[in-house]
Design a protein around this motif. Sequence first.
Motif, PDB file in Angstrom:
ATOM      1  N   LEU A  98      49.813  11.456   8.222  1.00 52.39           N
ATOM      2  CA  LEU A  98      48.636  10.670   8.570  1.00 52.39           C
ATOM      3  C   LEU A  98      48.349   9.566   7.552  1.00 52.39           C
ATOM      4  O   LEU A  98      48.194   8.398   7.916  1.00 52.39           O
ATOM      5  CB  LEU A  98      47.411  11.567   8.729  1.00 52.39           C
ATOM      6  N   ALA A  99      48.278   9.914   6.294  1.00 52.42           N
ATOM      7  CA  ALA A  99      47.918   8.921   5.273  1.00 52.42           C
ATOM      8  C   ALA A  99      48.924   7.775   5.195  1.00 52.42           C
ATOM      9  O   ALA A  99      48.526   6.605   5.251  1.00 52.42           O
ATOM     10  CB  ALA A  99      47.745   9.589   3.918  1.00 52.42           C
ATOM     11  N   PRO A 100      50.228   8.046   5.087  1.00 48.34           N
ATOM     12  CA  PRO A 100      51.153   6.910   5.019  1.00 48.34           C
ATOM     13  C   PRO A 100      51.159   6.086   6.300  1.00 48.34           C
ATOM     14  O   PRO A 100      51.326   4.863   6.254  1.00 48.34           O
ATOM     15  CB  PRO A 100      52.514   7.542   4.740  1.00 48.34           C
ATOM     16  N   ARG A 101      50.941   6.726   7.445  1.00 44.58           N
ATOM     17  CA  ARG A 101      50.893   5.960   8.693  1.00 44.58           C
ATOM     18  C   ARG A 101      49.662   5.079   8.737  1.00 44.58           C
ATOM     19  O   ARG A 101      49.715   3.959   9.248  1.00 44.58           O
ATOM     20  CB  ARG A 101      50.947   6.897   9.895  1.00 44.58           C
ATOM     21  N   LEU A 102      48.536   5.567   8.224  1.00 42.86           N
ATOM     22  CA  LEU A 102      47.325   4.743   8.182  1.00 42.86           C
ATOM     23  C   LEU A 102      47.517   3.535   7.271  1.00 42.86           C
ATOM     24  O   LEU A 102      47.148   2.406   7.620  1.00 42.86           O
ATOM     25  CB  LEU A 102      46.127   5.570   7.722  1.00 42.86           C
ATOM     26  N   VAL A 103      48.087   3.754   6.101  1.00 46.80           N
ATOM     27  CA  VAL A 103      48.320   2.654   5.161  1.00 46.80           C
ATOM     28  C   VAL A 103      49.342   1.680   5.752  1.00 46.80           C
ATOM     29  O   VAL A 103      49.170   0.456   5.682  1.00 46.80           O
ATOM     30  CB  VAL A 103      48.772   3.192   3.784  1.00 46.80           C
ATOM     31  N   ALA A 104      50.388   2.196   6.358  1.00 43.83           N
ATOM     32  CA  ALA A 104      51.390   1.327   6.990  1.00 43.83           C
ATOM     33  C   ALA A 104      50.774   0.553   8.156  1.00 43.83           C
ATOM     34  O   ALA A 104      51.078  -0.620   8.358  1.00 43.83           O
ATOM     35  CB  ALA A 104      52.581   2.151   7.470  1.00 43.83           C
ATOM     36  N   GLY A 105      49.894   1.201   8.903  1.00 43.33           N
ATOM     37  CA  GLY A 105      49.216   0.515  10.000  1.00 43.33           C
ATOM     38  C   GLY A 105      48.374  -0.650   9.508  1.00 43.33           C
ATOM     39  O   GLY A 105      48.341  -1.715  10.126  1.00 43.33           O
TER      40      GLY A 105
END
Length: 123
Positions: A8-15
Motif C-alpha cells: 500500500l505505502a509504496p503504491r501510494l507514493v508511486a501513485g
Amino acid sequence: TLFRSSLLAPRLVAGAAMRAGDWRRASLLLQNANLRLGHNDPRMLADLAFAQLQSGDAEAALASAEAAYRLQRASPAATQMLGLVLARRGTDPARAASLLDKAERIAGSNPLIQQARMQLRSR
C-alpha cells in the motif's frame, strides 16, 4: 513498518509520482516494491509496466506487463496494460488489438484503451 510489509505505502507514493508526471521515480518505487514484496501482484506489475512505458523503457514495460498477464489473465488492468505496451511498441498489433478487446469486454472502455486503439490505427 508499513512501507516494509505492505504494498500500500509504496503504491501510494508511486501513485503520487505518477500524478506529478515523475514516471522515472514511480518506476523505481514500484520496481523496489516488486522486488521486495510484489512478485505475485498483477495490479502492481501493471502499474510498474505503465510507469516504465511512460518513462521510455518499453522493453522493461513489456516484461512487467507480460508478468502481470501471466499471473492473472482475467485481470482487466494486466490485460489492458499488455495491450497498451504492445500497441505502443507496434510489434504485435493483432495481439494488442485482441488484448484491448478483452480488457474492454471485462471492464469497459477508458481513455488508455482508446489511445492504444488510435496508435494501432495510425501504424
